[in-house]
Design a protein around this motif. Structure first.
Motif, short mmCIF file in Angstrom:
data_model
loop_
_atom_site.label_atom_id
_atom_site.label_comp_id
_atom_site.label_asym_id
_atom_site.label_seq_id
_atom_site.Cartn_x
_atom_site.Cartn_y
_atom_site.Cartn_z
N GLU A 1 0.70 -1.23 -0.07
CA GLU A 1 0.19 0.04 0.03
C GLU A 1 0.91 1.16 0.12
O GLU A 1 0.77 2.15 -0.79
N SER B 1 -10.03 -7.11 -0.68
CA SER B 1 -9.57 -6.16 0.54
C SER B 1 -8.46 -5.50 -0.19
O SER B 1 -8.25 -4.08 0.00
N TYR B 2 -7.37 -5.96 -0.58
CA TYR B 2 -6.47 -5.21 -1.39
C TYR B 2 -6.69 -4.07 -2.53
O TYR B 2 -6.24 -2.93 -2.12
N THR C 1 -9.66 -2.78 -2.48
CA THR C 1 -10.32 -1.67 -1.97
C THR C 1 -9.22 -0.82 -1.22
O THR C 1 -9.56 0.49 -1.22
N THR C 2 -8.14 -1.31 -0.92
CA THR C 2 -7.09 -0.38 -0.39
C THR C 2 -6.51 0.51 -1.44
O THR C 2 -6.17 1.56 -1.16
N ARG D 1 -8.44 3.72 -2.71
CA ARG D 1 -8.25 5.06 -1.99
C ARG D 1 -7.21 5.92 -2.69
O ARG D 1 -7.35 7.22 -2.26
#
Length: 296
Positions: A149, A172-173, A175-176, A179
């Protein structure tokens, strides 16, 4: 052509070989025509699906030149320039740039599995010296390492980075990563069974294996989503799951090249260590193609 605002379906194009194992440029041109007719929004050559890891630099450049010439500026052409050797990646990037490529796809340094700072500098060593937009490529299942990230955050602001191909299969990754999306940094699904979920996170499209055999469907799915018709996009995604799963029933690009051969577009030839499909998975693939209306 400018790829900084690229949306839609980008086909991760196969490299067709002839009976002698050489690049089949006639078939390559047929594939380009197939995608231009089918509405594909951009073509990626020399990626994983293109078997570039088994090709020479000369073959790589010849494939890129052939596709660029055949496309003739109608859609962007992106070139895979990844390597586990930073200097080799830079050399290939500059070589493709000189031949008129519109953008580059840069993968994490596989096998070496560098630390976080090493991966960052691997990318910036190329990004600082090229003049075309670049898409980062995160696929830890093949490379053994991921773009952290922190590195996504740092690299997303580099003037020569325009996006990331996210192929971890980890929502999940993704979604990160979402951002950090902006007009200058876009996300493309690298998993054909997760296109709509990635679009729902603000993604701009897909870099697709599935599009090799069904360019109109993949283009239409993304176009529907981006036009606000989410129900139509989801329906296309779900309707084609059996086909997508069959295209990955063995390691890519074995099934997709078998599928294209069934459609009469290429010969079913691979570079070793790739090998033709097992009988059971071939039957599954052909059944899925029939159900999707790709073959009779």
């Amino acid at each position: 052509m400018d790829i900084t605002n690229l949306t839609g379906s980008v086909v991760a194009l196969v490299t067709p070989f002839d009976a002698d194992g050489k690049v089949d440029f006639d078939a390559l041109e047929r594939l380009v025509d197939f995608h231009l007719e089918g509405g594909t929004d951009a073509i990626l050559v020399l990626g994983t699906t293109g078997e570039s890891s088994t090709m020479t630099d000369g073959e790589d450049y010849a494939v890129a030149e052939c596709v660029i010439s055949r496309v003739a500026g109608r859609i962007p052409v992106i070139g895979g320039a990844g390597s586990n050797c930073t200097e080799e990646s830079l050399k290939k990037s500059l070589g493709l740039q000189r031949r008129g490529i519109d953008g580059l796809l840069l993968i994490t340094p596989y096998y070496n599995k560098s630390n976080e700072e090493g991966i960052y500098r691997h990318f910036t060593s190329v990004l600082d010296k090229v003049d075309v937009p670049c898409i980062l490529y995160n696929i830890p299942g093949r490379t053994g390492c991921s773009i952290s990230e922190r590195n996504v955050a740092r690299l997303s602001t580099h003037p020569n980075v325009c996006g990331i191909k996210e192929a971890s299969g980890n929502i999940s990754y993704a979604t990160t990563v979402a951002r950090y999306l902006s007009d200058d940094f876009r996300m493309y699904s690298g998993n054909d069974d997760m296109v709509v979920p990635i679009l729902s996170l603000g993604g701009s499209g897909v870099i697709s294996v599935w599009a090799n055999v069904a360019p109109a469907d993949v283009h239409g799915m993304v176009a529907s989503w981006l036009a606000g018709d989410h129900d139509a996009a989801l329906a296309t995604q779900l309707k084609n799951l059996d086909l997508v799963h069959a295209l990955f029933s063995e390691v890519n690009p074995i099934p997709v090249k078998a599928a294209l051969a069934e459609m009469g577009l290429i010969q079913e030839k691979y570079r070793q260590p790739l090998w033709p499909m097992a009988d059971a998975t071939r039957v599954r693939l052909v059944d899925a193609m029939r159900a999707a209306g790709l073959v009779g």
